[in-house]
Design an enzyme around this catalytic site. Sequence first.
Site, mmCIF file in Angstrom:
data_model
loop_
_atom_site.group_PDB
_atom_site.id
_atom_site.type_symbol
_atom_site.label_atom_id
_atom_site.label_comp_id
_atom_site.label_asym_id
_atom_site.label_seq_id
_atom_site.Cartn_x
_atom_site.Cartn_y
_atom_site.Cartn_z
ATOM 1 N N ASP A 108 2.747 10.439 3.044
ATOM 2 C CA ASP A 108 3.704 11.391 3.609
ATOM 3 C C ASP A 108 2.955 12.420 4.451
ATOM 4 O O ASP A 108 2.689 13.532 4.008
ATOM 5 C CB ASP A 108 4.477 12.057 2.460
ATOM 6 C CG ASP A 108 5.727 12.740 2.968
ATOM 7 O OD1 ASP A 108 6.042 12.600 4.167
ATOM 8 O OD2 ASP A 108 6.397 13.411 2.156
ATOM 9 N N CYS B 60 38.336 16.731 17.356
ATOM 10 C CA CYS B 60 38.984 17.734 18.182
ATOM 11 C C CYS B 60 39.452 17.056 19.471
ATOM 12 O O CYS B 60 38.710 16.294 20.084
ATOM 13 C CB CYS B 60 37.966 18.828 18.481
ATOM 14 S SG CYS B 60 38.397 19.830 19.900
ATOM 15 N N GLU C 278 0.848 -1.190 0.000
ATOM 16 C CA GLU C 278 0.000 0.000 0.000
ATOM 17 C C GLU C 278 0.884 1.240 0.000
ATOM 18 O O GLU C 278 2.054 1.168 0.396
ATOM 19 C CB GLU C 278 -0.883 0.001 1.252
ATOM 20 C CG GLU C 278 -0.083 0.287 2.517
ATOM 21 C CD GLU C 278 -0.722 -0.254 3.783
ATOM 22 O OE1 GLU C 278 -1.027 -1.447 3.841
ATOM 23 O OE2 GLU C 278 -0.881 0.547 4.717
ATOM 24 N N CYS D 168 38.158 25.664 19.105
ATOM 25 C CA CYS D 168 39.049 25.864 20.252
ATOM 26 C C CYS D 168 40.518 25.782 19.845
ATOM 27 O O CYS D 168 41.400 25.875 20.697
ATOM 28 C CB CYS D 168 38.746 24.860 21.359
ATOM 29 S SG CYS D 168 39.230 23.173 20.961
ATOM 30 N N CYS E 163 36.834 22.467 24.900
ATOM 31 C CA CYS E 163 36.276 22.893 23.609
ATOM 32 C C CYS E 163 34.830 23.344 23.806
ATOM 33 O O CYS E 163 33.967 22.563 24.190
ATOM 34 C CB CYS E 163 36.330 21.753 22.608
ATOM 35 S SG CYS E 163 35.578 22.190 21.039
ATOM 36 N N LYS F 113 11.024 2.866 -0.452
ATOM 37 C CA LYS F 113 10.943 4.290 -0.738
ATOM 38 C C LYS F 113 11.128 4.574 -2.233
ATOM 39 O O LYS F 113 11.871 3.873 -2.921
ATOM 40 C CB LYS F 113 12.035 5.044 0.046
ATOM 41 C CG LYS F 113 12.002 4.826 1.550
ATOM 42 C CD LYS F 113 10.746 5.364 2.217
ATOM 43 C CE LYS F 113 10.837 6.782 2.690
ATOM 44 N NZ LYS F 113 11.834 7.095 3.654
ATOM 45 N N TYR G 105 -4.333 2.569 8.618
ATOM 46 C CA TYR G 105 -3.549 1.461 8.056
ATOM 47 C C TYR G 105 -3.002 0.492 9.098
ATOM 48 O O TYR G 105 -2.317 -0.457 8.756
ATOM 49 C CB TYR G 105 -2.396 1.993 7.199
ATOM 50 C CG TYR G 105 -1.491 3.001 7.875
ATOM 51 C CD1 TYR G 105 -0.724 2.657 8.981
ATOM 52 C CD2 TYR G 105 -1.408 4.310 7.387
ATOM 53 C CE1 TYR G 105 0.087 3.581 9.598
ATOM 54 C CE2 TYR G 105 -0.590 5.246 8.008
ATOM 55 C CZ TYR G 105 0.151 4.863 9.109
ATOM 56 O OH TYR G 105 0.967 5.770 9.722
ATOM 57 N N CYS H 128 40.883 22.313 15.489
ATOM 58 C CA CYS H 128 39.459 22.527 15.739
ATOM 59 C C CYS H 128 39.123 23.993 15.466
ATOM 60 O O CYS H 128 39.756 24.886 16.025
ATOM 61 C CB CYS H 128 39.126 22.174 17.185
ATOM 62 S SG CYS H 128 37.447 22.633 17.648
ATOM 63 N N LYS I 202 2.827 4.535 0.995
ATOM 64 C CA LYS I 202 3.308 5.123 2.255
ATOM 65 C C LYS I 202 2.949 6.598 2.192
ATOM 66 O O LYS I 202 3.476 7.348 1.372
ATOM 67 C CB LYS I 202 4.816 4.931 2.384
ATOM 68 C CG LYS I 202 5.368 5.474 3.695
ATOM 69 C CD LYS I 202 6.807 5.018 3.894
ATOM 70 C CE LYS I 202 7.323 5.351 5.279
ATOM 71 N NZ LYS I 202 7.326 6.775 5.601
#
Length: 706
Positions: free
Chosen positions: A130, A447, A126, A432, A453, A324, A236, A429, A128
């Site tokens: 959205d 990092c 069936e 930092c 940090c 999908k 469903y 990083c 799907k």
Amino acid sequence: MAETKDVAELTADEARSELKRLATLIARADQAYHSEDAPQITDAEYDRLKRRNAAIEVRFADLKRSDSPSDRVGARPSEGFAKVAHAMRMMSLGNAFEASEVEDFVASVRKYLGLDATADLAFTAEPKIDGLSLSLRYEDGLLVQAATRGDGTLGENVTANAQTIGDIPTRIEGAPAVLEVRGEVYMSHPDFAALNARQAEQKAKTFANPRNAAAGSLRQLDPAITRARPLRFFAYAWGDLSAPLADTQMGAIERLQALGFTINPLTRLCRDAPEMLAHYHDIEARRAQLGYDIDGVVYKVDDLALQRRLGFRSTTPRWAIAHKFPAELAWTRLEAIEIQVGRTGALSPVARLAPVTVGGVVVSNATLHNEDYIAGRDAKGGEIRGGKDIRIGDWVQVYRAGDVIPKLADVDLSRRPPDAVAYRFPDRCPQCDSTALREEGDAIRRCTGGVICPAQAVEKLKHFVSRAAFDIDGLGTRQIEQLYRDGWISEPADIFQLRARFGAGVQQLKNREGWGEKSAAKLFQAIDARRRIALGRLIFALGIRHVGEVASNMLARHYGDWPSFQKAVTEAGDRSGEAWETLIGIDGIGSVMATSLVTAFAQSAERASIDRLVAHLEVETAAAPDTANSPVAGKTVVFTGTLERMTRAEAKARAEALGAKVSGSVSARTDILVAGPGAGSKAKKAAELGIQTLDEDGWLALIEDA
Ligand code: IVH
């Protein structure tokens, strides 16, 4: 007194009188608010009463009053929706993208059930939808509660809003006494276009797509607004039931239709993978003419007895999968590459794109995964995108699959600017300036700044307050960033000292941008509400690398309480010995996760921070509701020989669901050996050790009622 008791501890008699008391109090408050224009209790207190009432109604569904405050509409503009616990968890679905994955799914179902290639195995297929899922609870034919999915366990009570949706009957006849109908709320294309036109005309917010419009319309605090929005509903699935609807998925869906629900007309029964794929292509071909958004096809095992045998993984059923549709694609220009620093120090590159519409949504960011990905290499050094690297200024192809962060599919070298240079991934990083290291075998550069940090600290805090962790209302990304920047909080323990630190504090907090007196008071209340916390949430909230929500709950169930957990993890620090063996023996806890866990507890700064936090908390012991009646909870079970009524995988999954630990070998710690025909050395060893030995029927009889 009943009103001071935790809802979980109320007896039925106390619940009944408490519901009465709450109905009276809330009605009086409503009256004062409306007719007398003189509210007698604060909004927060009012919400607390409503939430308590809803929580009691969830626990004692049969005591719900006909004048229940939950069902009264528009009494007072609520400050948010009450949370409701789903009687049965709302699951999500695993995904397939290729035909071969659908074939693999069918094969895996056969394998799990031990069906040979000739045995019949039908699936429903069936669309799907959205939209957003909704669970409708009917008791004696009356719609008593509608709840959004939320995190699957706790949803939002949107009963008043659901009652305004034409496809949702408020009364049904001939249904089981308890029936939870699940399905999708969505908005059709023409209704969406008309709504957006109306919104634009009124200079109100327009929606990016029908799904957002449906979600925004359902989650309106004022049901009158929902009523004015054209929402629809396809049924469903189902949740809690007092009697089965049918023997098959198709039968159950048809029964729902007979009860007055709208089911999707493209639902079909398929006998095998080729028929499922044919229906998928048929639905895909009609997609543009349907008049509503769908994003794939859902396949479900038709025989409900088989669905029950297949059961669930942690968040998805084994008996269903979503196939999908291919993601939509669009070309745009890559304007910049930004490096974000995550809570575990991971440096994640993000593409900043010239905004482009992909499948109805404007996209301006996409993930670039890691430095190899940007360079056109995969983790093993092989080529991706034919080895094409990604440079700032490039034209790139973007795609979206579901709700996840958009990704890049391709680069157009013919449009590359002549001055574009290969991207150099930073080795420090950006937050930092600590060295960023990439360990052997790790695709990610991290990092090394740890607690110094700021990016790691802030991300840890955001994770800490997030929904599956401490779930502190009023502490969102923006507030965490602000409080961190202003020096109010730098680690989770600080959150619980906020009220004290502010002293008469509301005043100070109030003066800050964005905080009103009410929101500050609410925040303190929300924080206080979390001083008592479930063990699984606490473990997850610590934000230890690799330790996700599912694993945290497993750890909680295994160790039961915080002292046992922290003692065990500390003792496992040497990565050998019994504590370590027990830890990695827990189903779902691998050695990578275990190492990460014991390392975090062995680091003195991290450990001290955890201890400071726990000092503010009352950690609940982890209940194992599923295994409360289980005769095999906590037992170690070994299966050997041929099983005839179930496959090994099924036997293992069922035993684990009942709280047993399944082991591959017999030892003095084995409690039960289940031996089928052909059992050999293990049965002999078990006999020598005097271990209880059952045949398959004996085992099934033992666990039958659990
Ligand atoms: S069945 C236990 N059927 O997809 C499985 N779900 O990705 C229950 N959805 O949360 C779900 N159309 O919101 C099912 N025909 C359909 C569906 C569907 C849309 C949504 C649902 C679910 C999500 C999972």
